[in-house]
Design a protein around this motif. Sequence first.
Motif, PDB file in Angstrom:
ATOM      1  N   SER B  63     -36.320  30.791  55.340  1.00 57.45           N
ATOM      2  CA  SER B  63     -36.148  29.528  54.618  1.00 57.45           C
ATOM      3  C   SER B  63     -34.679  29.154  54.549  1.00 57.45           C
ATOM      4  N   ASN B  64     -33.834  30.143  54.283  1.00 53.09           N
ATOM      5  CA  ASN B  64     -32.388  29.885  54.225  1.00 53.09           C
ATOM      6  C   ASN B  64     -31.845  29.441  55.576  1.00 53.09           C
ATOM      7  N   ILE B  65     -32.336  30.061  56.644  1.00 56.07           N
ATOM      8  CA  ILE B  65     -31.881  29.659  57.986  1.00 56.07           C
ATOM      9  C   ILE B  65     -32.179  28.180  58.202  1.00 56.07           C
ATOM     10  N   ILE B  66     -33.413  27.771  57.884  1.00 52.63           N
ATOM     11  CA  ILE B  66     -33.790  26.367  58.104  1.00 52.63           C
ATOM     12  C   ILE B  66     -32.980  25.447  57.188  1.00 52.63           C
ATOM     13  N   GLU B  67     -32.920  25.805  55.905  1.00 57.54           N
ATOM     14  CA  GLU B  67     -32.309  24.906  54.926  1.00 57.54           C
ATOM     15  C   GLU B  67     -30.782  24.895  55.031  1.00 57.54           C
ATOM     16  N   HIS B  68     -30.178  26.096  55.158  1.00 60.50           N
ATOM     17  CA  HIS B  68     -28.718  26.178  55.070  1.00 60.50           C
ATOM     18  C   HIS B  68     -28.041  26.330  56.423  1.00 60.50           C
ATOM     19  N   ALA B  69     -28.537  27.233  57.295  1.00 61.64           N
ATOM     20  CA  ALA B  69     -27.866  27.449  58.578  1.00 61.64           C
ATOM     21  C   ALA B  69     -28.097  26.241  59.498  1.00 61.64           C
ATOM     22  N   TYR B  70     -29.321  25.772  59.578  1.00 64.34           N
ATOM     23  CA  TYR B  70     -29.635  24.611  60.436  1.00 64.34           C
ATOM     24  C   TYR B  70     -29.536  23.293  59.672  1.00 64.34           C
ATOM     25  N   PRO B  99     -22.162  29.174  60.574  1.00 67.98           N
ATOM     26  CA  PRO B  99     -21.777  30.515  60.080  1.00 67.98           C
ATOM     27  C   PRO B  99     -21.855  30.556  58.554  1.00 67.98           C
ATOM     28  N   PHE B 100     -21.883  31.748  58.016  1.00 72.32           N
ATOM     29  CA  PHE B 100     -22.114  31.912  56.577  1.00 72.32           C
ATOM     30  C   PHE B 100     -21.507  33.232  56.132  1.00 72.32           C
ATOM     31  N   ASN B 101     -20.872  33.217  54.973  1.00 71.54           N
ATOM     32  CA  ASN B 101     -20.312  34.444  54.424  1.00 71.54           C
ATOM     33  C   ASN B 101     -21.286  35.048  53.420  1.00 71.54           C
ATOM     34  N   GLN B 104     -20.366  36.891  50.063  1.00 73.94           N
ATOM     35  CA  GLN B 104     -19.781  36.174  48.932  1.00 73.94           C
ATOM     36  C   GLN B 104     -20.791  35.326  48.160  1.00 73.94           C
ATOM     37  N   ALA B 105     -22.065  35.392  48.550  1.00 78.99           N
ATOM     38  CA  ALA B 105     -23.078  34.618  47.802  1.00 78.99           C
ATOM     39  C   ALA B 105     -23.156  35.147  46.373  1.00 78.99           C
ATOM     40  N   PRO B 106     -23.191  34.255  45.400  1.00 84.03           N
ATOM     41  CA  PRO B 106     -23.154  34.680  43.995  1.00 84.03           C
ATOM     42  C   PRO B 106     -24.460  35.324  43.535  1.00 84.03           C
ATOM     43  N   ALA B 119     -32.720  26.634  39.153  1.00 86.76           N
ATOM     44  CA  ALA B 119     -33.909  26.823  39.971  1.00 86.76           C
ATOM     45  C   ALA B 119     -33.542  27.518  41.285  1.00 86.76           C
ATOM     46  N   HIS B 120     -32.280  27.356  41.716  1.00 88.92           N
ATOM     47  CA  HIS B 120     -31.889  27.890  43.027  1.00 88.92           C
ATOM     48  C   HIS B 120     -31.213  29.258  42.929  1.00 88.92           C
ATOM     49  N   GLY B 121     -31.048  29.891  44.077  1.00 85.06           N
ATOM     50  CA  GLY B 121     -30.223  31.090  44.151  1.00 85.06           C
ATOM     51  C   GLY B 121     -30.966  32.411  44.066  1.00 85.06           C
ATOM     52  N   LEU B 122     -32.320  32.392  44.098  1.00 84.07           N
ATOM     53  CA  LEU B 122     -33.066  33.646  43.971  1.00 84.07           C
ATOM     54  C   LEU B 122     -33.350  34.326  45.310  1.00 84.07           C
ATOM     55  N   GLY B 123     -33.296  33.559  46.404  1.00 88.64           N
ATOM     56  CA  GLY B 123     -33.712  34.098  47.700  1.00 88.64           C
ATOM     57  C   GLY B 123     -32.926  35.330  48.123  1.00 88.64           C
ATOM     58  N   LEU B 124     -31.600  35.225  48.149  1.00 86.56           N
ATOM     59  CA  LEU B 124     -30.780  36.362  48.571  1.00 86.56           C
ATOM     60  C   LEU B 124     -30.939  37.541  47.618  1.00 86.56           C
ATOM     61  N   TYR B 125     -31.173  37.219  46.352  1.00 87.66           N
ATOM     62  CA  TYR B 125     -31.360  38.273  45.357  1.00 87.66           C
ATOM     63  C   TYR B 125     -32.589  39.120  45.689  1.00 87.66           C
ATOM     64  N   PHE B 126     -33.695  38.485  46.053  1.00 84.98           N
ATOM     65  CA  PHE B 126     -34.892  39.227  46.464  1.00 84.98           C
ATOM     66  C   PHE B 126     -34.604  40.096  47.689  1.00 84.98           C
TER      67      PHE B 126
ATOM     68  N   LEU D  58     -41.199  29.806  42.886  1.00 87.12           N
ATOM     69  CA  LEU D  58     -40.569  30.094  41.596  1.00 87.12           C
ATOM     70  C   LEU D  58     -39.790  28.877  41.098  1.00 87.12           C
ATOM     71  N   ARG D  59     -39.114  28.196  42.038  1.00 85.78           N
ATOM     72  CA  ARG D  59     -38.375  26.975  41.660  1.00 85.78           C
ATOM     73  C   ARG D  59     -39.300  25.937  41.051  1.00 85.78           C
ATOM     74  N   VAL D  60     -40.483  25.777  41.654  1.00 89.55           N
ATOM     75  CA  VAL D  60     -41.439  24.797  41.127  1.00 89.55           C
ATOM     76  C   VAL D  60     -41.851  25.183  39.702  1.00 89.55           C
TER      77      VAL D  60
HETATM   78  N1  LIG Z   1     -28.501  31.558  56.201  1.00 89.28           N
HETATM   79  C1  LIG Z   1     -27.616  30.880  55.423  1.00 89.28           C
HETATM   80  N2  LIG Z   1     -26.701  30.061  55.965  1.00 89.28           N
HETATM   81  C2  LIG Z   1     -25.884  29.384  55.174  1.00 89.28           C
HETATM   82  N3  LIG Z   1     -25.882  29.463  53.828  1.00 89.28           N
HETATM   83  C3  LIG Z   1     -26.735  30.250  53.225  1.00 89.28           C
HETATM   84  C4  LIG Z   1     -27.668  31.021  53.985  1.00 89.28           C
HETATM   85  N4  LIG Z   1     -28.403  31.725  53.116  1.00 89.28           N
HETATM   86  C5  LIG Z   1     -27.956  31.429  51.898  1.00 89.28           C
HETATM   87  N5  LIG Z   1     -26.945  30.557  51.935  1.00 89.28           N
HETATM   88  C6  LIG Z   1     -26.203  30.057  50.771  1.00 89.28           C
HETATM   89  O1  LIG Z   1     -26.417  30.940  49.678  1.00 89.28           O
HETATM   90  C7  LIG Z   1     -26.998  30.268  48.571  1.00 89.28           C
HETATM   91  C8  LIG Z   1     -27.980  31.177  47.863  1.00 89.28           C
HETATM   92  O2  LIG Z   1     -29.099  31.347  48.683  1.00 89.28           O
HETATM   93  P1  LIG Z   1     -30.466  31.766  48.061  1.00 89.28           P
HETATM   94  O3  LIG Z   1     -30.241  32.910  47.162  1.00 89.28           O
HETATM   95  O4  LIG Z   1     -31.461  31.970  49.161  1.00 89.28           O
HETATM   96  O5  LIG Z   1     -30.940  30.552  47.148  1.00 89.28           O
HETATM   97  P2  LIG Z   1     -31.261  29.049  47.507  1.00 89.28           P
HETATM   98  O6  LIG Z   1     -31.556  28.976  48.958  1.00 89.28           O
HETATM   99  O7  LIG Z   1     -32.441  28.794  46.642  1.00 89.28           O
HETATM  100  O8  LIG Z   1     -30.065  28.280  47.077  1.00 89.28           O
HETATM  101  C9  LIG Z   1     -27.604  29.035  49.160  1.00 89.28           C
HETATM  102  O9  LIG Z   1     -27.660  27.998  48.226  1.00 89.28           O
HETATM  103  C10 LIG Z   1     -26.685  28.702  50.300  1.00 89.28           C
HETATM  104  O10 LIG Z   1     -25.554  27.998  49.802  1.00 89.28           O
END
Ligand SMILES: Nc1ncnc2c1ncn2[C@@H]1O[C@H](COP(=O)(O)OP(=O)(O)O)[C@@H](O)[C@H]1O
Lengths: 154, 154, 111, 111
Positions: B63-70, B99-101, B104-106, B119-126, D58-60
Amino acid sequence: MTCLPPLEVSSSRPKPFSATQSFPGRYASLAKIGDFVRDIAQNSGFQDFAIYSIEMAVDEACSNIIEHAYEGEDKGQIRCSCLVESGVLTITLEDTGHPFNFSQAPIPNLSDNLDDREAHGLGLYFIRRWMDEVYFETSDEGNTLIMIKRKVNG
Amino acid sequence: MTCLPPLEVSSSRPKPFSATQSFPGRYASLAKIGDFVRDIAQNSGFQDFAIYSIEMAVDEACSNIIEHAYEGEDKGQIRCSCLVESGVLTITLEDTGHPFNFSQAPIPNLSDNLDDREAHGLGLYFIRRWMDEVYFETSDEGNTLIMIKRKVNG
Amino acid sequence: MEISITPYKHSDLVTAKGRVDSYTAPQLSESFNGITDAGRYKIAFDMSGLDFLSSAGLRVLINTQKTCKRYNRGELVLVNIPENIYAALDLAGFIPLFKIFDDVLTAVGSL
Amino acid sequence: MEISITPYKHSDLVTAKGRVDSYTAPQLSESFNGITDAGRYKIAFDMSGLDFLSSAGLRVLINTQKTCKRYNRGELVLVNIPENIYAALDLAGFIPLFKIFDDVLTAVGSL
Ligand SMILES: Nc1ncnc2c1ncn2[C@@H]1O[C@H](COP(=O)(O)OP(=O)(O)O)[C@@H](O)[C@H]1O
Ligand SMILES: Nc1ncnc2c1ncn2[C@@H]1O[C@H](COP(=O)(O)OP(=O)(O)O)[C@@H](O)[C@H]1O
């Protein structure tokens, strides 16, 4: 020596069966009277709803004996006799309480307006509607209610 | 003639297994990617909750790849490789997006006060909590996420 | 007869099992009165466990319905009525006087 | 994912089956928004048929809870949470944010 065929057992015309039991005239007897007539109706092959109707009619009649004929609990006995013959169940209930003019009991109000409805007066209605024949006699010794239920397809 | 015992089959050290598949970078691919990794985890003998964790981590990463990377659907492919060896599942996800660091994701706010919750920010945590090891590399060709899950008791 | 009462936010669920006759009807009546005396007038009555309901039980239902509906305060609804007991309610002309439900959730959710 | 909504007098029951991920979460969100947009803020969410719930799901849930609880208008309660999904809610710190029920009747009855 000849071999006789076994005695024929016909389910539609079994031997007549009868049973009588007396119960104390109190509300706690109702469940026992119910068991007594239900068992007989079941063993005589009545269908489920017919059995329920019979139990209901007997329960209503016995409740009336306690409440109205005896005007209270433990004033006398309720004698219950059941006779099953040719698919016909005849139930006789005898009490030694006050006499009663059964045929003059009023028909209950079955209005679908809640305010018009009386809570009382449904017992005799169930007896009359669910039994096939109902007879009531009052004599010096007490009251006798006879209820007859015929087996359907029986 | 001697009878040899049957070839020993050890469930703890089966032959290494690997599989790779590419999926279009769109949300409709997520269920298919889920099926792909779930089947492999199941066939490799992972326990129910471990399988769920793996599917979850992969789903979040994709999901992150689609939403953030692409930054949107249908901008590129997601390449998913699974290697199972000695009870260790290594999942590699490759994309050609921004690219993505990763490091450094919070850390998300997990407050039990509803108003404080994002509502956001749980994906990387899981991903971090449910996988045993996680590595992220960005190069000129794109990003590579490596997630490792070890079988418990097995 | 066994009776249990489960209070919900807007209504109470009364469940009775066994035989309601002139001997046990007073117990049922007390359960309903306990609820209405507490100022709660929305009651679902789960009848699935009832084997038998005489006219003494019908009396309790009609009296409780009158109490609940007075001043439009609420109502008694009937749930999971066994077939034989349904026939008795029908013969007594009770069907138009009560809302009837096939499941407890829909009944409680309606109150 | 399949969603069904059953309206009750004081609340709505939302039942979802299948997989909630970034692809299907918008559908779930629309279902909840349809209810709250209609001015109804007491929602029971039956999760028994869910196989999978990602952070998009979860967001929903958190957004719907915020909408429902604003001005004390109501709340979203969760029912029949499958074990794996419970572990995710737990890790995300969601358990204190929602009332959780084991059965739909108690959930709907509480709202
Ligand atoms: N593959 C990625 N490429 C670029 N940015 C990313 C990627 N994955 C995560 N991020 C950044 O890290 C943040 C936290 O990601 P995540 O914990 O999955 O929550 P969310 O996607 O709900 O914001 C994202 O909002 C985004 O800014
Ligand atoms: N066995 C009886 N002895 C005397 N009076 C009776 C008897 N059965 C019925 N009654 C009278 O007939 C009325 C109607 O009886 P019933 O239909 O059973 O309703 P209920 O008992 O609820 O009043 C009774 O109120 C009572 O006055």
